[in-house]
Write a protein that holds these residues in place. Structure first.
Motif, PDB file in Angstrom:
ATOM      1  N   LEU A  11      36.827  43.730  52.740  1.00 54.47           N
ATOM      2  CA  LEU A  11      36.901  42.470  52.006  1.00 54.47           C
ATOM      3  C   LEU A  11      36.720  42.766  50.524  1.00 54.47           C
ATOM      4  N   LEU A  12      37.725  42.436  49.739  1.00 56.47           N
ATOM      5  CA  LEU A  12      37.679  42.677  48.298  1.00 56.47           C
ATOM      6  C   LEU A  12      37.249  41.412  47.575  1.00 56.47           C
ATOM      7  N   ARG A  13      36.796  41.595  46.364  1.00 55.79           N
ATOM      8  CA  ARG A  13      36.347  40.457  45.570  1.00 55.79           C
ATOM      9  C   ARG A  13      36.831  40.624  44.136  1.00 55.79           C
ATOM     10  N   MET A  14      37.393  39.555  43.595  1.00 52.08           N
ATOM     11  CA  MET A  14      37.790  39.556  42.193  1.00 52.08           C
ATOM     12  C   MET A  14      36.651  39.009  41.350  1.00 52.08           C
ATOM     13  N   GLU A  15      36.612  39.444  40.086  1.00 51.58           N
ATOM     14  CA  GLU A  15      35.588  38.937  39.187  1.00 51.58           C
ATOM     15  C   GLU A  15      35.718  37.428  39.024  1.00 51.58           C
ATOM     16  N   SER A  16      34.607  36.781  38.750  1.00 55.64           N
ATOM     17  CA  SER A  16      34.586  35.326  38.630  1.00 55.64           C
ATOM     18  C   SER A  16      35.512  34.844  37.510  1.00 55.64           C
ATOM     19  N   LEU A  17      36.103  33.672  37.713  1.00 51.69           N
ATOM     20  CA  LEU A  17      36.955  33.065  36.690  1.00 51.69           C
ATOM     21  C   LEU A  17      36.125  32.454  35.565  1.00 51.69           C
ATOM     22  N   ASP A  18      34.819  32.362  35.768  1.00 52.66           N
ATOM     23  CA  ASP A  18      33.902  31.818  34.756  1.00 52.66           C
ATOM     24  C   ASP A  18      34.310  30.408  34.316  1.00 52.66           C
ATOM     25  N   ILE A  19      34.724  29.601  35.281  1.00 56.63           N
ATOM     26  CA  ILE A  19      35.064  28.210  34.984  1.00 56.63           C
ATOM     27  C   ILE A  19      33.802  27.371  35.134  1.00 56.63           C
ATOM     28  N   PRO A  20      33.405  26.621  34.098  1.00 57.46           N
ATOM     29  CA  PRO A  20      32.213  25.763  34.240  1.00 57.46           C
ATOM     30  C   PRO A  20      32.439  24.701  35.304  1.00 57.46           C
ATOM     31  N   GLN A  21      31.358  24.199  35.850  1.00 62.13           N
ATOM     32  CA  GLN A  21      31.444  23.236  36.946  1.00 62.13           C
ATOM     33  C   GLN A  21      32.286  22.017  36.569  1.00 62.13           C
ATOM     34  N   THR A  22      32.153  21.573  35.312  1.00 60.47           N
ATOM     35  CA  THR A  22      32.919  20.401  34.872  1.00 60.47           C
ATOM     36  C   THR A  22      34.405  20.696  34.687  1.00 60.47           C
ATOM     37  N   GLY A  23      34.753  21.977  34.619  1.00 57.70           N
ATOM     38  CA  GLY A  23      36.149  22.339  34.383  1.00 57.70           C
ATOM     39  C   GLY A  23      36.916  22.707  35.640  1.00 57.70           C
ATOM     40  N   ILE A  24      36.240  22.743  36.797  1.00 58.76           N
ATOM     41  CA  ILE A  24      36.904  23.156  38.039  1.00 58.76           C
ATOM     42  C   ILE A  24      38.026  22.197  38.422  1.00 58.76           C
ATOM     43  N   LEU A  25      37.738  20.896  38.425  1.00 62.93           N
ATOM     44  CA  LEU A  25      38.754  19.914  38.822  1.00 62.93           C
ATOM     45  C   LEU A  25      39.939  19.881  37.862  1.00 62.93           C
ATOM     46  N   PRO A  26      39.721  19.819  36.528  1.00 61.36           N
ATOM     47  CA  PRO A  26      40.872  19.852  35.611  1.00 61.36           C
ATOM     48  C   PRO A  26      41.707  21.120  35.744  1.00 61.36           C
ATOM     49  N   THR A  27      41.044  22.273  35.924  1.00 59.13           N
ATOM     50  CA  THR A  27      41.771  23.530  36.083  1.00 59.13           C
ATOM     51  C   THR A  27      42.581  23.528  37.374  1.00 59.13           C
ATOM     52  N   PHE A  28      41.986  23.010  38.435  1.00 58.51           N
ATOM     53  CA  PHE A  28      42.686  22.902  39.722  1.00 58.51           C
ATOM     54  C   PHE A  28      43.928  22.016  39.588  1.00 58.51           C
ATOM     55  N   ILE A  29      43.778  20.864  38.921  1.00 60.14           N
ATOM     56  CA  ILE A  29      44.900  19.936  38.741  1.00 60.14           C
ATOM     57  C   ILE A  29      45.994  20.572  37.885  1.00 60.14           C
TER      58      ILE A  29
END
Length: 314
Positions: A11-29
């Motif tokens: 199982l591989l893991r990529m480094e975190s995207l460092d998206i703040p909690q408030t930015g997750i939904l806008p980034t997803f959209i």
């Protein structure tokens, strides 16, 4: 060190995207909108060329391969990226990682080969117009298209088949998406042969494509300068300028992405930004550039839009 059998379940893991909690939904959209835009624009170009018989010419049949390739590249990135943003989980199995990297490299290699063949088509059309239909026959066109994809699969497939003897001792990938250089950094064995072939592949694909495009456009420029028909000259220059801009932008970003993995001085943020731009901007811009700038396609798109508008009113 992982054995080959255990590497498959690794199982591989990529480094975190460092998206703040408030930015997750806008980034997803934004990711969903970008992917939907890519799908709609490229499928529109494909359907337009497929549906209208007078677009079944060598230039447009070759162009038909570009949105297919762009859809392949975007689909390699966006569904997985959107899912990781939504789930906040950057883990992936090794086979899935290698498959995504394979598709990404097939996309990059395919784009270079397709743009090179399209440049040759424009060279024949402008510099040897009397011989165009004799050279670009249906049989030769089929051979060119088969040659594009066979060459791409053979060269890129070999690159990834060379990974099979190795085991992996690292699990963290420092990049925005999975690619061969990132996977190679997970291997602790001697990878000199793989690195050599990867470098050869980059130089071969980008070198040959650049030489062909430079030669063809020098010849096209000479022909246009001596052409006294203003309309023909302006149309040729406009068509070729569009193709050249697309080619230069793709080449520049690809070369930087390849070199950035070989020089540690390059900022990782800059490397990731330029690297992901290869998979985001060409699939969005190519259908817009070719669709809006190519008169025949633009006319058919307007006709299709107006027809749908009239039928909806009824």
């Amino acid at each position: 060190m992982q054995s080959n059998s255990s590497s498959i379940s690794l199982l591989l893991r990529m480094e975190s995207l460092d998206i703040p909690q408030t930015g997750i939904l806008p980034t997803f959209i934004m990711g969903v909108i970008a992917y939907c835009l890519i799908l709609s624009c490229n499928l529109t170009i494909l359907l337009t060329i497929a549906l209208y018989h007078n677009l079944h010419k060598p230039m447009y049949i070759l162009l038909f391969n570009l949105p297919i390739n762009d859809l392949m590249g975007a689909t390699a990135l966006f569904p997985q990226l959107i899912a990781t943003i939504h789930l906040q989980n950057r883990s992936i199995s090794l086979p899935a990682c290698v498959f995504q990297a394979l598709v990404v490299h097939l996309y990059c290699g395919g784009a270079l080969i397709i743009l090179t063949v399209m440049a040759y088509d424009r060279y024949v059309a402008i510099c040897q117009p009397l011989s165009y239909h004799a050279i670009m026959t249906p049989g030769n066109l089929k051979r060119m298209i088969v040659g594009i994809w066979v060459t791409d699969v053979a060269l890129i497939g070999t690159l990834f088949l060379m990974l099979t003897p190795f085991s992996f001792c690292q699990t963290v990938i420092a990049d925005m998406y999975y690619n061969n250089p990132s996977i190679m950094k997970l291997i602790c064995d001697n990878t000199a042969v793989n690195n050599g072939y990867g470098l050869f592949l980059s130089v071969f694909l980008q070198g040959v494509s650049t030489i062909v495009v430079i030669y063809t456009y020098i010849q096209i420029l000479k022909t246009c300068l001596f052409n006294k028909q203003t309309d023909t000259k302006s149309k040729a220059i406009r068509t070729c300028a569009t193709h050249l801009v697309v080619f230069i932008v793709f080449q520049a970003t690809t070369i930087f992405s390849v070199l950035s993995h070989r020089f540690s001085q390059v900022s990782p943020y800059l490397r990731r930004s330029v690297g992901i731009s290869i998979l985001v901007f060409p699939p969005i811009l190519n259908p817009l550039i070719y669709g809006l700038n190519t008169k025949e396609i633009r006319d058919k798109l307007l006709f299709l839009f107006n027809s749908n508008k009239i039928s909806c009113r009824k």
